[in-house]
Design a protein around this motif. Structure first.
Motif, PDB file in Angstrom:
ATOM      1  N   ASP A   9       0.805  -1.227   0.000  1.00  0.00           N
ATOM      2  CA  ASP A   9       0.000   0.000   0.000  1.00  0.00           C
ATOM      3  C   ASP A   9       0.841   1.283   0.000  1.00  0.00           C
ATOM      4  O   ASP A   9       0.384   2.332   0.441  1.00  0.00           O
ATOM      5  CB  ASP A   9      -0.976   0.027   1.182  1.00  0.00           C
ATOM      6  CG  ASP A   9      -1.965  -1.121   1.133  1.00  0.00           C
ATOM      7  OD1 ASP A   9      -2.457  -1.435   0.035  1.00  0.00           O
ATOM      8  OD2 ASP A   9      -2.239  -1.702   2.199  1.00  0.00           O
ATOM      9  N   SER A  10       2.087   1.214  -0.488  1.00  0.00           N
ATOM     10  CA  SER A  10       2.942   2.408  -0.481  1.00  0.00           C
ATOM     11  C   SER A  10       3.030   3.094  -1.842  1.00  0.00           C
ATOM     12  O   SER A  10       3.572   4.186  -1.936  1.00  0.00           O
ATOM     13  CB  SER A  10       4.354   2.046  -0.011  1.00  0.00           C
ATOM     14  OG  SER A  10       4.997   1.211  -0.949  1.00  0.00           O
ATOM     15  N   LEU A  11       2.492   2.478  -2.877  1.00  0.00           N
ATOM     16  CA  LEU A  11       2.524   3.079  -4.207  1.00  0.00           C
ATOM     17  C   LEU A  11       1.278   3.945  -4.390  1.00  0.00           C
ATOM     18  O   LEU A  11       0.157   3.473  -4.227  1.00  0.00           O
ATOM     19  CB  LEU A  11       2.568   1.998  -5.294  1.00  0.00           C
ATOM     20  CG  LEU A  11       2.539   2.506  -6.731  1.00  0.00           C
ATOM     21  CD1 LEU A  11       3.796   3.309  -7.036  1.00  0.00           C
ATOM     22  CD2 LEU A  11       2.397   1.359  -7.695  1.00  0.00           C
ATOM     23  N   HIS A  12       1.496   5.230  -4.694  1.00  0.00           N
ATOM     24  CA  HIS A  12       0.386   6.164  -4.868  1.00  0.00           C
ATOM     25  C   HIS A  12       0.551   6.889  -6.196  1.00  0.00           C
ATOM     26  O   HIS A  12       1.651   7.303  -6.552  1.00  0.00           O
ATOM     27  CB  HIS A  12       0.351   7.194  -3.735  1.00  0.00           C
ATOM     28  CG  HIS A  12       0.297   6.573  -2.381  1.00  0.00           C
ATOM     29  ND1 HIS A  12      -0.829   5.970  -1.875  1.00  0.00           N
ATOM     30  CD2 HIS A  12       1.253   6.433  -1.428  1.00  0.00           C
ATOM     31  CE1 HIS A  12      -0.584   5.502  -0.670  1.00  0.00           C
ATOM     32  NE2 HIS A  12       0.688   5.768  -0.373  1.00  0.00           N
ATOM     33  N   ILE A  17      -4.841  14.302  -3.520  1.00  0.00           N
ATOM     34  CA  ILE A  17      -5.573  13.048  -3.325  1.00  0.00           C
ATOM     35  C   ILE A  17      -5.140  12.049  -4.382  1.00  0.00           C
ATOM     36  O   ILE A  17      -5.285  12.303  -5.577  1.00  0.00           O
ATOM     37  CB  ILE A  17      -7.092  13.286  -3.389  1.00  0.00           C
ATOM     38  CG1 ILE A  17      -7.499  14.317  -2.334  1.00  0.00           C
ATOM     39  CG2 ILE A  17      -7.852  11.977  -3.211  1.00  0.00           C
ATOM     40  CD1 ILE A  17      -8.909  14.810  -2.453  1.00  0.00           C
ATOM     41  N   PRO A  18      -4.595  10.889  -3.973  1.00  0.00           N
ATOM     42  CA  PRO A  18      -4.182   9.900  -4.959  1.00  0.00           C
ATOM     43  C   PRO A  18      -5.376   9.239  -5.626  1.00  0.00           C
ATOM     44  O   PRO A  18      -6.492   9.239  -5.098  1.00  0.00           O
ATOM     45  CB  PRO A  18      -3.393   8.888  -4.134  1.00  0.00           C
ATOM     46  CG  PRO A  18      -3.917   9.017  -2.746  1.00  0.00           C
ATOM     47  CD  PRO A  18      -4.353  10.451  -2.604  1.00  0.00           C
ATOM     48  N   LEU A  19      -5.134   8.693  -6.828  1.00  0.00           N
ATOM     49  CA  LEU A  19      -6.162   7.912  -7.501  1.00  0.00           C
ATOM     50  C   LEU A  19      -6.393   6.638  -6.697  1.00  0.00           C
ATOM     51  O   LEU A  19      -5.484   6.125  -6.054  1.00  0.00           O
ATOM     52  CB  LEU A  19      -5.719   7.541  -8.912  1.00  0.00           C
ATOM     53  CG  LEU A  19      -5.466   8.723  -9.870  1.00  0.00           C
ATOM     54  CD1 LEU A  19      -4.864   8.219 -11.157  1.00  0.00           C
ATOM     55  CD2 LEU A  19      -6.763   9.461 -10.133  1.00  0.00           C
ATOM     56  N   SER A  20      -7.611   6.135  -6.736  1.00  0.00           N
ATOM     57  CA  SER A  20      -7.883   4.912  -5.979  1.00  0.00           C
ATOM     58  C   SER A  20      -7.834   3.698  -6.873  1.00  0.00           C
ATOM     59  O   SER A  20      -7.802   3.763  -8.062  1.00  0.00           O
ATOM     60  CB  SER A  20      -9.236   4.982  -5.311  1.00  0.00           C
ATOM     61  OG  SER A  20     -10.240   5.304  -6.231  1.00  0.00           O
TER      62      SER A  20
END
Length: 75
Positions: free
Chosen positions: A52-55, A72-75
Motif C-alpha cells: 500500500d505504499s505506491l500512490h 488526493i491519490p487515484l484509488s
C-alpha cells in the motif's frame, strides 16, 4: 519531460527509500497498451515494495507548463 525520476530520499530509521516519478508531463497521447512503468533496483531482490505504499496522483499542467499535482491519490 516524458519521464523524470527524482532522487530518492532515505529514511535510516525505517530503512526505506521514497522517490517520485513524473510521467507524461509533456502531455503526449500514450496508447493504453504501452502506458506502463517498470522501475528496477540493482542488485535485484534486495528491495521490496512496502504494501500500500505506491500512490498515483493526477496532475494538471497549465498553459505555462506549471504542474499542479492533486493532494488526493487515484484509488
Amino acid at each position: 519531460d516524458a519521464l523524470k525520476k527524482k532522487a530518492p530520499v532515505y529514511d535510516s530509521v525505517k530503512q526505506q527509500l521514497s522517490w517520485e516519478i513524473e510521467y507524461n508531463y509533456n502531455e503526449k497521447t500514450i496508447p493504453m497498451d504501452v502506458a506502463y512503468l517498470t522501475d528496477t533496483w540493482t542488485p535485484a531482490g534486495v528491495m521490496n515494495l512496502v504494501d500500500d505504499s505506491l500512490h498515483v496522483y493526477p496532475v494538471v499542467i497549465d498553459e505555462e507548463g506549471n504542474a499542479s499535482p492533486s493532494e488526493i491519490p487515484l484509488s
